[in-house]
Design an enzyme around this catalytic site. Structure first.
Site, mmCIF file in Angstrom:
data_model
loop_
_atom_site.group_PDB
_atom_site.id
_atom_site.type_symbol
_atom_site.label_atom_id
_atom_site.label_comp_id
_atom_site.label_asym_id
_atom_site.label_seq_id
_atom_site.Cartn_x
_atom_site.Cartn_y
_atom_site.Cartn_z
ATOM 1 N N ARG A 125 0.830 -1.204 0.000
ATOM 2 C CA ARG A 125 0.000 0.000 0.000
ATOM 3 C C ARG A 125 0.865 1.254 0.000
ATOM 4 O O ARG A 125 0.912 2.010 0.973
ATOM 5 C CB ARG A 125 -0.919 -0.019 1.216
ATOM 6 C CG ARG A 125 -1.879 -1.190 1.158
ATOM 7 C CD ARG A 125 -3.284 -0.765 1.417
ATOM 8 N NE ARG A 125 -4.212 -1.652 0.759
ATOM 9 C CZ ARG A 125 -5.504 -1.704 1.057
ATOM 10 N NH1 ARG A 125 -6.007 -0.916 1.988
ATOM 11 N NH2 ARG A 125 -6.298 -2.511 0.401
ATOM 12 N N GLN A 130 -0.488 2.214 -6.298
ATOM 13 C CA GLN A 130 -1.956 2.345 -6.327
ATOM 14 C C GLN A 130 -2.572 1.951 -7.667
ATOM 15 O O GLN A 130 -3.644 1.357 -7.711
ATOM 16 C CB GLN A 130 -2.375 3.774 -5.991
ATOM 17 C CG GLN A 130 -2.431 4.037 -4.504
ATOM 18 C CD GLN A 130 -2.858 5.459 -4.180
ATOM 19 O OE1 GLN A 130 -3.415 6.146 -5.024
ATOM 20 N NE2 GLN A 130 -2.580 5.877 -2.970
ATOM 21 N N ASP A 133 -3.125 -1.717 -7.828
ATOM 22 C CA ASP A 133 -3.719 -2.334 -6.644
ATOM 23 C C ASP A 133 -5.106 -2.896 -6.962
ATOM 24 O O ASP A 133 -6.141 -2.262 -6.767
ATOM 25 C CB ASP A 133 -3.794 -1.294 -5.518
ATOM 26 C CG ASP A 133 -4.225 -1.909 -4.195
ATOM 27 O OD1 ASP A 133 -4.700 -3.068 -4.205
ATOM 28 O OD2 ASP A 133 -4.101 -1.235 -3.166
ATOM 29 N N SER A 136 -7.716 -3.126 -4.104
ATOM 30 C CA SER A 136 -8.471 -1.893 -3.864
ATOM 31 C C SER A 136 -9.522 -1.656 -4.943
ATOM 32 O O SER A 136 -10.658 -1.294 -4.637
ATOM 33 C CB SER A 136 -7.527 -0.680 -3.829
ATOM 34 O OG SER A 136 -6.777 -0.705 -2.653
ATOM 35 N N TYR A 232 -3.539 -1.880 7.110
ATOM 36 C CA TYR A 232 -4.546 -2.919 7.291
ATOM 37 C C TYR A 232 -4.826 -3.085 8.778
ATOM 38 O O TYR A 232 -3.944 -2.918 9.619
ATOM 39 C CB TYR A 232 -4.049 -4.266 6.758
ATOM 40 C CG TYR A 232 -4.120 -4.408 5.258
ATOM 41 C CD1 TYR A 232 -5.348 -4.535 4.618
ATOM 42 C CD2 TYR A 232 -2.950 -4.430 4.497
ATOM 43 C CE1 TYR A 232 -5.413 -4.681 3.232
ATOM 44 C CE2 TYR A 232 -3.010 -4.574 3.118
ATOM 45 C CZ TYR A 232 -4.239 -4.705 2.496
ATOM 46 O OH TYR A 232 -4.306 -4.858 1.135
#
Lengths: 381, 381
Positions: A125, A130, A133, A136, A232
């Site tokens: 993360r 991103q 990801d 996500s 997390y």
């Protein structure tokens, strides 16, 4: 480089790892892309659309495995048998949501075949990652769908309505867990006009929840240690759990809709929502447990099933992104493309294990099992 | 006065004509309220909740007919056989969405029994009547549900999303007919973030559509004569229909979701949306035809069914309010209560046929068939 999309084999999986537009970008970058017949069908992409994008459409999915330097999956190792590694050959690269926590002997087999396997679940993360990801992007789709599913089941309307026939009170929605899925559920619930309340064990997400217009309820005992270095949530102590249950016993029975999203990667989900809390909800209420696959956040939920508990509909969907295959495949394909851009330089595969993203996701490489997720979990594996 | 709720007999009907809270208000007003066992079940109201509100719960629904001065229905004449009048007795008052356009010989029978039957479909569109306008309150629920149903079926997300994995374009929603159902569909679609376009044959609704954030498309040939004195759309001339089809041939194929709401009370629905328009939509698109019960606005739609046409899901739901029974029953009960307040003075039934609302809705009275809706339709009946 030959990039292959053999299509998905898991039941109910409608997503595809590359949409024709993204496949076309790879073709423009100079790659050959081959796709198994019907691979895009679940997401309403036709073989002809792949052909028009410059891909080769192969009749058999095994031909895709045979031909490709890089094999792209949405979910799992993608062979006919569960997690089978038989289809892979020397030096192949495989990228997908490979389900690393469920793999064991297969990693040794992949390493023996000198396969380099990247599990997108393990993307760190960090901001540079991103765009790759996939967890996500898929969680975001799930959070949205959880609300449209609830809105379509609930015997009440979501928004407040001031009408000539009286004022309709907004539905009360409670969201447990304000990660990507939870935040998107909160945002969608607020969009539809429900009154939304959320809780997360990480107090630092309060501001984000409130900025979406929802109310944040806390146990009053959270600390910053409740999230790990990647943000997390981590497993919690018993005394905290007790206090959390007391809070939930207040909040859950008031809700018309409960969406739970508290999953811990590679672990059984915490189960703070009890049978009794759900029995105290009004009849006709709806619970959607997005953690059902890893055991569920709610006692009565069952993975892949809808159960009725005390007049409440408790759903345990296991693959909501597959119910919005066009958007989910679009986002996933972009994640894959961004990952490939990192893996390939000047048209050649160039796996730099010094790169944090590659290092974190690479399960097997150079004949060795790396399994970085096992290190994360330390000695209790 | 004894007010009775025998419960509904139509298949799939979950609404109830009086919720316990509204029944309680009538009890407080000095009336006796009797309810058949299980009448509120479909909307999650228990017999005990009626008892707590001061109602008597009777075992047989025929006892409710026998006992009551006023019989309240949601839909139809409410007896076991379709539109049967056998259950009614001398001097009874019946109020509900009685389906006046489908009644014929039954009206004579009701008149012979000296029953005063009020059809809420015929409530005039005047401001004093708004609080009793059950067609509007139910249409509003239908318009909302049409969008949550479409959002839950569409393989795309509704809102635009700017994510690290790329920008998700908003879904394109087209709404035909901007009456109460259409406007609520437009408002809900906009809430969920879709890009919404609407058309109505009445140019005067443009402003209302635009105030909800949607785009209004017109045929360019509308006149004020296209709505009658009550604001309902009227049937149109051929040349206009041609131009409308040309406009729709542009707009419909661009849409991911089409919601059609163009019904004309007591008439077959106009059918401007052709098979071909729907075939040109993207695969996976969704059409919800709210006019399906009166023949449908779309060629392929079938009442009560979901058909696949050229890769597009075409739904023809016939009773969407019954899928949100709690909100729908709440609004409907309030409509009924407001109507009763007009009918009853000083605890006695006092039917003033000089009152525009009662005059417009009263099908039979004083031994005569009045059928005001037939006069509306003039000589072609």
């Amino acid at each position: 480089m030959i990039i292959g999309v053999p299509g998905e084999t898991a039941e109910g999986e409608t997503r595809v790892a590359l949409t024709p537009p993204v496949a076309g970008e790879l073709v423009e970058d100079g790659h050959d892309v081959c796709v198994a017949e019907g691979a895009g069908e679940g997401a309403d992409w036709k073989d002809d659309e792949y052909r028009e994008a410059g891909c080769e459409v192969l009749e058999g999915r095994l031909d895709v495995f045979d031909r490709s330097d890089v094999v792209l999956h949405v979910r799992g190792l993608g062979a006919d048998e569960e997690a089978s590694t038989d289809r892979y050959s020397e030096g192949q690269v495989v990228v997908g949501l490979l389900g690393p926590y469920g793999l064991d002997g297969e990693l040794k087999e992949l390493a023996d075949r000198n396969v380099s396997a990247f599990a997108l679940e393990l993307i760190p993360r960090i901001s540079r990652a991103q765009s790759m990801d996939a967890v996500s992007s898929m969680d975001s789709v799930s959070g949205y769908r959880a609300i449209t599913m609830a809105a379509n089941s609930l015997p009440k309307m979501f928004p407040m309505e001031m009408t000539a026939a009286g004022t309709v009170q907004p539905a009360e929605v409670f969201v447990l867990g304000a990660g990507v899925a939870g935040l998107k559920a909160i945002a969608t619930s607020e969009r539809l006009g429900a009154s939304t309340v959320a809780n997360d064990v990480r107090p630092e997400v309060r501001e984000e929840v409130e900025s979406l217009g929802a109310e944040f309820v806390s146990v009053g005992d959270e600390t910053e240690e409740m999230s790990d270095e990647e943000g997390y949530a981590t497993e919690q102590e018993k005394s905290f759990e007790q206090k959390q249950k007391e809070m939930l016993m207040e909040v859950v029975p008031e809700a018309d809709v409960v969406i739970t999203t508290a999953a811990i990667p590679g672990r059984p989900a915490p189960q703070p929502i009890t049978d009794e809390m759900i029995e105290r909800m009004d009849p006709g209420s709806v619970v959607i447990d997005l953690a059902a696959e890893s055991g569920g956040n709610c006692e009565p939920s069952r993975a892949g099933e809808t159960v009725e508990h005390g007049g409440v509909e408790v759903r345990g969907p296991t693959n909501l992104p597959a119910t919005i295959p066009q958007t989910a495949s679009y986002l996933y394909s972009n994640n894959i493309k961004n990952m490939l851009d990192l893996l390939i330089s000047d048209g050649e595969m160039d796996i730099d294990t010094g790169d944090e993203i590659l290092d974190s996701t690479l399960l097997t490489h150079d004949g060795e099992v790396r399994a970085p997720h096992r290190e994360d979990q330390g000695e209790d594996e």
